[in-house]
Design a protein around this motif. Structure first.
Motif, short mmCIF file in Angstrom:
data_model
loop_
_atom_site.label_atom_id
_atom_site.label_comp_id
_atom_site.label_asym_id
_atom_site.label_seq_id
_atom_site.Cartn_x
_atom_site.Cartn_y
_atom_site.Cartn_z
N VAL A 1 -10.04 17.61 25.89
CA VAL A 1 -9.34 17.34 27.16
C VAL A 1 -8.38 18.48 27.49
CG1 VAL A 1 -7.67 15.83 28.28
CG2 VAL A 1 -9.59 14.85 27.02
N ILE A 2 -7.65 18.97 26.51
CA ILE A 2 -6.70 20.07 26.74
C ILE A 2 -7.43 21.27 27.33
CG2 ILE A 2 -5.26 21.80 25.60
CD1 ILE A 2 -4.38 19.60 23.66
N ASN A 3 -8.57 21.63 26.78
CA ASN A 3 -9.28 22.82 27.24
C ASN A 3 -10.02 22.59 28.56
OD1 ASN A 3 -9.32 25.23 25.11
ND2 ASN A 3 -9.15 23.30 23.99
N ILE A 4 -10.34 21.34 28.89
CA ILE A 4 -10.93 21.06 30.20
C ILE A 4 -9.93 21.36 31.31
CG2 ILE A 4 -11.75 19.20 31.70
CD1 ILE A 4 -13.83 20.25 29.77
N PHE A 5 -8.65 21.24 31.03
CA PHE A 5 -7.62 21.53 32.03
C PHE A 5 -7.45 23.03 32.26
CE2 PHE A 5 -6.20 17.15 31.30
CZ PHE A 5 -5.90 16.76 32.61
N GLY A 6 -8.21 23.85 31.56
CA GLY A 6 -8.17 25.28 31.80
C GLY A 6 -7.08 25.98 31.03
N VAL A 7 -6.85 27.24 31.40
CA VAL A 7 -5.91 28.06 30.65
C VAL A 7 -4.49 27.53 30.75
CG1 VAL A 7 -5.47 29.67 32.57
CG2 VAL A 7 -5.21 30.45 30.21
N ARG A 8 -4.16 26.89 31.87
CA ARG A 8 -2.81 26.34 32.02
C ARG A 8 -2.60 25.18 31.04
NH1 ARG A 8 0.87 26.85 36.23
NH2 ARG A 8 2.90 26.21 35.44
N GLY A 9 -3.64 24.35 30.87
CA GLY A 9 -3.55 23.27 29.90
C GLY A 9 -3.39 23.80 28.49
N TYR A 10 -4.17 24.83 28.16
CA TYR A 10 -4.04 25.45 26.84
C TYR A 10 -2.64 26.03 26.65
CZ TYR A 10 -4.26 29.15 23.36
OH TYR A 10 -3.98 29.96 22.30
N GLY A 11 -2.14 26.71 27.68
CA GLY A 11 -0.82 27.33 27.58
C GLY A 11 0.29 26.31 27.36
N GLU A 12 0.25 25.21 28.11
CA GLU A 12 1.28 24.18 27.96
C GLU A 12 1.20 23.51 26.59
OE1 GLU A 12 3.74 23.75 29.79
OE2 GLU A 12 3.18 24.78 31.64
N ALA A 13 -0.04 23.25 26.13
CA ALA A 13 -0.21 22.62 24.82
C ALA A 13 0.29 23.53 23.71
CB ALA A 13 -1.68 22.26 24.59
N GLU A 14 -0.08 24.81 23.77
CA GLU A 14 0.36 25.74 22.73
C GLU A 14 1.86 25.98 22.78
OE1 GLU A 14 -1.15 27.31 19.98
OE2 GLU A 14 -2.36 25.58 20.53
N PHE A 15 2.43 25.95 23.98
CA PHE A 15 3.89 26.09 24.09
C PHE A 15 4.57 24.95 23.34
CE2 PHE A 15 7.92 25.16 26.17
CZ PHE A 15 8.53 26.41 26.20
N THR A 16 4.07 23.73 23.54
CA THR A 16 4.65 22.56 22.86
C THR A 16 4.42 22.61 21.36
OG1 THR A 16 4.26 21.24 24.86
CG2 THR A 16 4.70 20.05 22.82
#
Length: 602
Positions: free
Chosen positions: A218-233
């Protein structure tokens, strides 16, 4: 003659950008600003407007349109142009890049793998080896930063090997990286299920593996912004945990724990600072190298960063702090809190068994309650972070394979949200191997899966340094200088030479310890479980070399005069870039010394 001053280079760039943005402005739903209101739209448009969320979601998976490429171009020229035009969306903000750079390599290699390193070589070997490998990593990331700022293209270091060394070596390194990412996701998912067993020993781990698989998908389906926010957290949690452990470790060492025992440097004397002699030291070198795996991931973010020229230099400079603080300081604390002969350090497979984590052992030994559970939560977060990064890295690698002609053309499929969907699907498909966790032979299966790409990171780092050396040589041969570069590696080409040589030394140490493992008899199984990756690299190189020989295209080594040093630059106007760099240096010269020092290191 007019006495008006010409705008500065940076101002001219901003004005040009502003004009471009104004002429192409549109509303958020893609309808021009001078278009009719929704009530005046045709019925089909009203339907789209009414179901805008679902319609946009469905439309986002359609392929992004590409410009036609001249069919008469060479393979290298075509790959350079495709990588520079890749329709990935630049949605990673500066804070995402900084946190990815800081937290990308803080994972099971530090939290768990350091336990086997401590047991193998002792606390002194731990600090020496991680310190030397850390210096090499800093030189490597500086070289990668220089290349990525100059060429923020899709594929990053995967493209640089083909562009500055040779297509044959680029093919080998690209597939080498793809194998690494493909194997990493199922491994981390299995590790997450094992981590949960710390609390829940009754539930089948397959259930937890499924939950974590869905979360990462699900995180990666949201695209690079989803990945960025998840990795930031994820990275923020890991950073806070390491800093907290360092503070706690200092207190415990000074006798401030529940047991109130002053420890000092006792364990460096008894049982000792070193263990297993020189071979133990070499074994720790290998473990240290694998612990830093993933550091190069920040290079892949260049093509999706909002402002790579500002974000990447800061990110690459901060690697030195991550090495000094999160690795060296925390491992020094571990070395003074846990003796290397503690039996729990080698309790099972230390690559995934959280009971072997020296961080958890140190807290347990101090008699502190609850905190071990919190540390295991952090280890679980680290595992999920690595799995999430594996999908991101694998999808971009597969897309790069297609761009370079090293894989099928459909590898390059990128949708309208800038997601390399084929790469994401392939990565998630291989992630289903995590269900082998239910097999009785899971340990054997995953040992050989890891062996396939076990040396991947070492070759990747060496190739980045070699590509940087070749790029600097090409600049000289073309009569150009580093004055046109917005960012240069702080150790220059000498840092890259150090990186190449040091990675070769790590490969030699790995060969020796694989052939004659510490405390074990030599065997073919032990050797290939550690060195099979080298065989895979040789096979890939020979196969592609044979393919190119058949097509009369084989190039052993690109000559410096034939290297393309312009395609893919964010600012193709060299003179304008030089002027901007000089203006930035002039403005910096007027700042206080403390500010200049801060900007140099940060």
């Amino acid at each position: 003659m007019s006495d008006k001053k010409l705008p500065m280079a940076s101002e001219r760039t901003e004005v040009k950008s502003s004009i471009t943005n104004n002429t192409t402005a549109s509303s958020s739903n893609g309808i021009p600003r001078n278009s009719k209101s929704p009530s005046e739209l045709p019925n089909d448009n009203l339907e789209k407007e009414h179901h805008s969320t679902w319609y946009k979601f469905k439309e986002s998976f359609k392929p992004m349109e590409h410009d036609e490429i001249d069919p008469n171009l060479s393979d290298i020229e075509r790959a350079n142009i495709l990588s520079s035009r890749a329709p990935l969306q630049r949605r990673l903000k500066n804070r995402h890049i900084q946190m990815i750079a800081i937290g990308s390599a803080i994972g099971t290699g530090l939290f768990v793998g350091s336990g086997s390193a401590l047991a193998t070589g002792g606390p002194a070997s731990l600090v020496i080896c991680y310190g030397l490998v850390g210096i090499m990593i800093f030189c490597t990331i500086q070289a990668l930063g220089e290349l990525a700022v100059a060429f923020p293209v899709a594929g990053s270091y995967l493209i640089y090997s083909s562009r500055f060394i040779s297509p044959c070596w680029g093919f080998t390194m690209a597939w080498n990286a793809a194998l690494q990412w493909l194997v990493l996701l199922p491994l981390e998912l299995v590790a997450s299920g094992m981590t949960i067993k710390y609390w829940d020993k009754t539930t089948n781990s397959v259930a937890w593996v499924t939950i974590f698989y869905v979360v990462i998908a699900v995180i990666n389906i949201f695209g690079v912004r989803g990945y960025g926010e998840a990795e930031f957290t994820f990275s923020l949690i890991k950073v806070i945990a390491v800093v907290g452990f360092i503070i706690l470790g200092i207190i415990l060492n000074c006798g401030g724990g529940p047991r109130g025992e002053y420890i000092g440097g006792e364990y460096w004397h008894n049982p000792g600072a070193f263990h297993s002699g020189f071979k133990g030291l070499c074994t720790v070198f290998v473990t240290a190298a694998f612990s830093f795996a993933g550091t190069e991931l920040v290079g892949l973010t260049a093509a999706e960063a909002e402002n790579p020229r500002k974000a990447l230099p800061q990110a690459t400079k901060q690697v030195v702090y991550r090495i000094a603080l999160f690795y060296l300081v925390s491992l020094i604390i571990v070395g003074v809190l846990v003796p290397y002969d503690n039996p729990l350090l080698l309790n099972g497979d230390s690559s995934v068994d959280i009971t072997a984590s020296p961080f958890v052992i140190a807290i347990h030994r101090a008699g502190i309650k609850v905190l071990p559970d919190i540390m295991n939560v952090v280890i679980l977060v680290a595992v999920l972070s690595v799995g999430n990064s594996a999908v991101y890295g694998c999808s971009r690698t597969i897309s790069s394979l297609g761009d370079q002609g090293f894989g099928p053309k459909w590898f390059t499929y990128i949708d309208r949200q800038g997601r390399p969907m084929v790469g994401i699907i392939i990565s998630l498909f291989f992630g289903l191997l995590c269900y082998l966790a239910a097999s009785d032979k899971q340990d054997d299966i995953f040992t050989w899966m890891m062996a396939l790409s076990g040396l991947s990171t070492i070759f990747t780092w060496g190739s980045i340094c070699a590509a940087h050396i070749r790029y600097r040589r090409a600049l000289t041969v073309h009569g150009r200088s580093t004055n046109e570069l917005a960012f240069t590696a702080c150790f220059g080409v000498w840092g890259s030479w150090f990186g190449v040589i040091f990675n070769i030394l790590i490969l030699i140490a790995q060969f020796w310890t694989a052939l004659f493992p510490l405390g074990e008899s030599p065997s073919a199984e032990n050797f290939f479980s550690s060195y099979l990756g080298f065989v895979v690299i040789i096979v890939c190189y020979i196969c592609y070399m044979a393919y190119e020989l058949v097509n009369n295209k084989f190039i052993l080594f690109l000559r410096a005069k034939d290297i393309d040093i312009d395609t893919g630059k964010r600012c193709p106007d060299v003179e304008l870039l030089k002027q901007e760099v000089q203006e930035e240096k002039a403005r910096l010269a007027y700042k206080p010394w403390w500010y200049r020092t801060y900007k140099f290191w940060c």
